[in-house]
Scaffold this motif. Structure first.
Motif, PDB file in Angstrom:
ATOM      1  N   ASP A  20     -87.585 -13.262 -38.361  1.00 23.07           N
ATOM      2  CA  ASP A  20     -88.118 -12.870 -36.700  1.00 23.07           C
ATOM      3  C   ASP A  20     -87.099 -13.021 -35.702  1.00 23.07           C
ATOM      4  OD1 ASP A  20     -90.698 -12.550 -37.782  1.00 23.07           O
ATOM      5  OD2 ASP A  20     -91.313 -14.790 -37.848  1.00 23.07           O
ATOM      6  N   HIS A  21     -87.225 -12.441 -34.505  1.00 25.73           N
ATOM      7  CA  HIS A  21     -86.368 -12.532 -33.420  1.00 25.73           C
ATOM      8  C   HIS A  21     -86.840 -13.186 -32.426  1.00 25.73           C
ATOM      9  CE1 HIS A  21     -84.903  -9.168 -35.764  1.00 25.73           C
ATOM     10  NE2 HIS A  21     -83.714  -9.501 -35.524  1.00 25.73           N
ATOM     11  N   TYR A  22     -88.339 -13.406 -32.005  1.00 24.66           N
ATOM     12  CA  TYR A  22     -89.048 -13.954 -31.191  1.00 24.66           C
ATOM     13  C   TYR A  22     -89.843 -15.159 -31.499  1.00 24.66           C
ATOM     14  CZ  TYR A  22     -87.155 -10.066 -28.337  1.00 24.66           C
ATOM     15  OH  TYR A  22     -86.376  -9.262 -27.500  1.00 24.66           O
ATOM     16  N   CYS A  23     -90.126 -16.176 -30.767  1.00 22.37           N
ATOM     17  CA  CYS A  23     -91.014 -17.287 -31.014  1.00 22.37           C
ATOM     18  C   CYS A  23     -92.581 -16.707 -30.729  1.00 22.37           C
ATOM     19  CB  CYS A  23     -90.977 -18.260 -30.016  1.00 22.37           C
ATOM     20  SG  CYS A  23     -91.184 -18.119 -28.466  1.00 22.37           S
ATOM     21  N   GLN A  24     -93.225 -17.511 -31.061  1.00 27.60           N
ATOM     22  CA  GLN A  24     -94.739 -17.456 -31.328  1.00 27.60           C
ATOM     23  C   GLN A  24     -95.104 -17.137 -29.979  1.00 27.60           C
ATOM     24  OE1 GLN A  24     -96.828 -16.682 -33.589  1.00 27.60           O
ATOM     25  NE2 GLN A  24     -95.162 -17.274 -35.172  1.00 27.60           N
ATOM     26  N   GLN A  25     -94.600 -17.639 -28.960  1.00 27.71           N
ATOM     27  CA  GLN A  25     -94.912 -17.453 -27.260  1.00 27.71           C
ATOM     28  C   GLN A  25     -94.464 -15.969 -27.060  1.00 27.71           C
ATOM     29  OE1 GLN A  25     -93.351 -20.242 -24.851  1.00 27.71           O
ATOM     30  NE2 GLN A  25     -94.242 -19.484 -22.913  1.00 27.71           N
ATOM     31  N   HIS A  26     -93.530 -15.475 -27.512  1.00 26.88           N
ATOM     32  CA  HIS A  26     -92.870 -14.089 -27.098  1.00 26.88           C
ATOM     33  C   HIS A  26     -92.937 -13.012 -28.178  1.00 26.88           C
ATOM     34  CE1 HIS A  26     -90.878 -17.204 -24.368  1.00 26.88           C
ATOM     35  NE2 HIS A  26     -91.342 -16.624 -23.675  1.00 26.88           N
ATOM     36  N   TYR A  27     -93.714 -13.335 -29.262  1.00 24.60           N
ATOM     37  CA  TYR A  27     -93.803 -12.353 -30.283  1.00 24.60           C
ATOM     38  C   TYR A  27     -94.169 -10.959 -29.833  1.00 24.60           C
ATOM     39  CZ  TYR A  27     -93.793 -11.361 -35.139  1.00 24.60           C
ATOM     40  OH  TYR A  27     -93.587 -10.567 -36.347  1.00 24.60           O
ATOM     41  N   GLU A  28     -94.576 -10.716 -28.586  1.00 18.73           N
ATOM     42  CA  GLU A  28     -95.324  -9.460 -28.417  1.00 18.73           C
ATOM     43  C   GLU A  28     -93.826  -8.532 -28.286  1.00 18.73           C
ATOM     44  OE1 GLU A  28     -95.222 -11.875 -24.701  1.00 18.73           O
ATOM     45  OE2 GLU A  28     -95.954 -12.128 -26.652  1.00 18.73           O
ATOM     46  N   HIS A  29     -92.851  -8.929 -27.888  1.00 13.09           N
ATOM     47  CA  HIS A  29     -91.740  -8.062 -27.782  1.00 13.09           C
ATOM     48  C   HIS A  29     -90.855  -7.668 -29.111  1.00 13.09           C
ATOM     49  CE1 HIS A  29     -91.677  -9.187 -23.686  1.00 13.09           C
ATOM     50  NE2 HIS A  29     -91.875 -10.517 -23.777  1.00 13.09           N
ATOM     51  N   GLU A  30     -91.249  -8.416 -30.307  1.00 21.51           N
ATOM     52  CA  GLU A  30     -90.732  -8.127 -31.670  1.00 21.51           C
ATOM     53  C   GLU A  30     -90.813  -6.678 -31.792  1.00 21.51           C
ATOM     54  OE1 GLU A  30     -88.983  -9.424 -34.930  1.00 21.51           O
ATOM     55  OE2 GLU A  30     -89.516 -10.769 -33.488  1.00 21.51           O
ATOM     56  N   ALA A  31     -91.877  -5.758 -31.758  1.00 19.80           N
ATOM     57  CA  ALA A  31     -92.014  -4.747 -32.160  1.00 19.80           C
ATOM     58  C   ALA A  31     -90.821  -3.668 -31.291  1.00 19.80           C
ATOM     59  CB  ALA A  31     -93.487  -4.005 -32.220  1.00 19.80           C
ATOM     60  N   GLU A  32     -90.936  -3.931 -30.206  1.00 18.94           N
ATOM     61  CA  GLU A  32     -90.182  -3.040 -29.125  1.00 18.94           C
ATOM     62  C   GLU A  32     -88.815  -3.440 -29.459  1.00 18.94           C
ATOM     63  OE1 GLU A  32     -88.978  -3.420 -24.585  1.00 18.94           O
ATOM     64  OE2 GLU A  32     -90.984  -4.459 -25.170  1.00 18.94           O
ATOM     65  N   TYR A  33     -88.300  -4.664 -29.800  1.00 12.91           N
ATOM     66  CA  TYR A  33     -86.968  -5.053 -30.138  1.00 12.91           C
ATOM     67  C   TYR A  33     -86.499  -4.204 -31.439  1.00 12.91           C
ATOM     68  CZ  TYR A  33     -82.789  -7.581 -31.571  1.00 12.91           C
ATOM     69  OH  TYR A  33     -81.645  -7.833 -32.166  1.00 12.91           O
ATOM     70  N   LEU A  34     -87.494  -4.236 -32.317  1.00 13.14           N
ATOM     71  CA  LEU A  34     -87.189  -3.512 -33.871  1.00 13.14           C
ATOM     72  C   LEU A  34     -86.863  -2.052 -33.495  1.00 13.14           C
ATOM     73  CD1 LEU A  34     -89.273  -5.397 -36.170  1.00 13.14           C
ATOM     74  CD2 LEU A  34     -87.009  -5.721 -35.814  1.00 13.14           C
ATOM     75  N   ALA A  35     -87.679  -1.397 -32.778  1.00 10.23           N
ATOM     76  CA  ALA A  35     -87.729  -0.027 -32.391  1.00 10.23           C
ATOM     77  C   ALA A  35     -86.412   0.366 -31.747  1.00 10.23           C
ATOM     78  CB  ALA A  35     -88.849   0.286 -31.443  1.00 10.23           C
ATOM     79  N   SER A  36     -86.028  -0.752 -30.717  1.00 12.38           N
ATOM     80  CA  SER A  36     -84.675  -0.289 -30.185  1.00 12.38           C
ATOM     81  C   SER A  36     -83.640  -0.321 -30.938  1.00 12.38           C
ATOM     82  CB  SER A  36     -84.727  -1.465 -28.631  1.00 12.38           C
ATOM     83  OG  SER A  36     -84.490  -2.552 -29.315  1.00 12.38           O
ATOM     84  N   ARG A  37     -83.492  -1.302 -31.944  1.00 11.22           N
ATOM     85  CA  ARG A  37     -82.586  -1.529 -32.812  1.00 11.22           C
ATOM     86  C   ARG A  37     -82.508  -0.221 -33.847  1.00 11.22           C
ATOM     87  NH1 ARG A  37     -82.406  -6.921 -36.081  1.00 11.22           N
ATOM     88  NH2 ARG A  37     -80.823  -5.678 -37.147  1.00 11.22           N
ATOM     89  N   GLN A  38     -83.540   0.231 -34.336  1.00 14.53           N
ATOM     90  CA  GLN A  38     -83.517   1.566 -34.971  1.00 14.53           C
ATOM     91  C   GLN A  38     -83.061   2.834 -34.293  1.00 14.53           C
ATOM     92  OE1 GLN A  38     -87.625   2.094 -36.158  1.00 14.53           O
ATOM     93  NE2 GLN A  38     -87.193   0.931 -38.153  1.00 14.53           N
ATOM     94  N   ARG A  39     -83.347   2.723 -32.968  1.00 17.14           N
ATOM     95  CA  ARG A  39     -82.858   3.914 -32.028  1.00 17.14           C
ATOM     96  C   ARG A  39     -81.234   3.684 -31.995  1.00 17.14           C
ATOM     97  NH1 ARG A  39     -87.247   2.673 -28.829  1.00 17.14           N
ATOM     98  NH2 ARG A  39     -85.827   1.600 -27.225  1.00 17.14           N
ATOM     99  N   TRP A  40     -80.764   2.480 -31.999  1.00 16.01           N
ATOM    100  CA  TRP A  40     -79.517   2.269 -31.582  1.00 16.01           C
ATOM    101  C   TRP A  40     -78.722   2.691 -33.193  1.00 16.01           C
ATOM    102  CZ3 TRP A  40     -75.946  -0.491 -34.784  1.00 16.01           C
ATOM    103  CH2 TRP A  40     -74.687  -0.616 -34.177  1.00 16.01           C
ATOM    104  N   ALA A  41     -79.177   2.266 -34.353  1.00 15.16           N
ATOM    105  CA  ALA A  41     -78.736   2.500 -35.643  1.00 15.16           C
ATOM    106  C   ALA A  41     -78.639   4.055 -35.922  1.00 15.16           C
ATOM    107  CB  ALA A  41     -79.369   1.954 -36.840  1.00 15.16           C
ATOM    108  N   ARG A  42     -79.646   4.936 -35.442  1.00 16.56           N
ATOM    109  CA  ARG A  42     -79.576   6.311 -35.583  1.00 16.56           C
ATOM    110  C   ARG A  42     -78.308   6.886 -34.777  1.00 16.56           C
ATOM    111  NH1 ARG A  42     -85.311   5.957 -35.861  1.00 16.56           N
ATOM    112  NH2 ARG A  42     -85.384   6.212 -33.548  1.00 16.56           N
ATOM    113  N   GLY A  43     -78.072   6.376 -33.452  1.00 17.35           N
ATOM    114  CA  GLY A  43     -77.127   6.859 -32.669  1.00 17.35           C
ATOM    115  C   GLY A  43     -75.661   6.336 -33.147  1.00 17.35           C
ATOM    116  N   ASN A  44     -75.583   5.334 -33.833  1.00 18.68           N
ATOM    117  CA  ASN A  44     -74.430   4.501 -34.222  1.00 18.68           C
ATOM    118  C   ASN A  44     -74.247   4.757 -35.925  1.00 18.68           C
ATOM    119  OD1 ASN A  44     -73.513   3.584 -31.852  1.00 18.68           O
ATOM    120  ND2 ASN A  44     -75.119   2.444 -31.761  1.00 18.68           N
ATOM    121  N   ASP A  45     -74.549   5.968 -36.459  1.00 15.79           N
ATOM    122  CA  ASP A  45     -74.559   6.333 -37.869  1.00 15.79           C
ATOM    123  C   ASP A  45     -73.130   6.213 -38.313  1.00 15.79           C
ATOM    124  OD1 ASP A  45     -76.018   6.512 -40.248  1.00 15.79           O
ATOM    125  OD2 ASP A  45     -75.996   8.681 -39.999  1.00 15.79           O
ATOM    126  N   LYS A  46     -72.135   6.642 -37.823  1.00 10.06           N
ATOM    127  CA  LYS A  46     -70.775   6.794 -38.071  1.00 10.06           C
ATOM    128  C   LYS A  46     -70.183   5.510 -38.913  1.00 10.06           C
ATOM    129  CE  LYS A  46     -69.346  10.639 -35.394  1.00 10.06           C
ATOM    130  NZ  LYS A  46     -68.595  11.234 -34.426  1.00 10.06           N
TER     131      LYS A  46
END
Length: 171
Positions: A20-46
């Motif tokens: 996990d990246h967020y505590c129980q109080q801020h867990y609603e941001h977890e999905a958004e953060y993981l999606a942004s990491r996937q977008r970054w990974a696709r753009g930095n494939d090299k």
């Protein structure tokens, strides 16, 4: 003891267990953060492909020498000649009556099977991604190429029409 890290929410110092990246109080941001990491990974494939191409792909010396050919000036010129000869169209699709643009140049007879043909322009053809996947599977079955396979004593096929028939389950 589980690994922990600090919550990624600004000014939150709560500790969370991996993965996990967020505590129980801020867990609603977890999905958004993981999606942004996937977008970054696709753009930095090299960065990821560099590790694959320099470490993972060349685990044995035979493959290292085989793939080093693709970084030579000779291959670069051959590839360009074949692309222009075939007008950047997949030769395997063309046989089936389909026009597909492509930028990959493929050996009709794999280098692994007969290394003497690696620089022979008559042994090269333009191929699209979907045909390349099917042809690779065909080569592994027919020639015995690929990781963990042993080469078979078979007659090489240079006719694209026949290769396409065999790729698609004919003959």
């Amino acid at each position: 003891m589980p690994r922990t890290r600090r919550c990624r929410y600004p000014n939150c110092h709560a500790m969370v267990d991996f993965p996990d990246h967020y505590c129980q109080q801020h867990y609603e941001h977890e999905a958004e953060y993981l999606a942004s990491r996937q977008r970054w990974a696709r753009g930095n494939d090299k960065q990821y492909m560099h590790k694959y191409n320099t470490v993972t792909r060349y685990r044995n010396e035979d493959k290292r020498q085989q793939y080093s050919f693709y970084r030579t000036r000779q291959w670069s010129h051959l590839r360009q000649q074949v692309l222009e000869r075939d007008h950047y169209l997949c030769a395997y699709c063309k046989v089936q009556g389909i026009i597909t643009p492509a930028k990959t140049v493929d050996h009709l007879i794999p280098i692994e099977f007969d290394e003497t043909l690696k620089a022979n322009i008559a042994n090269l053809a333009v191929i699209c991604g979907s045909c390349h996947r099917v042809k690779t599977e065909f080569e592994q079955k027919y020639y015995g190429t690929g990781n963990g396979n042993t080469l078979k004593d078979v007659k090489p096929i240079t006719d694209i029409n026949r290769i396409v028939l065999m790729m698609n389950g004919g003959i």
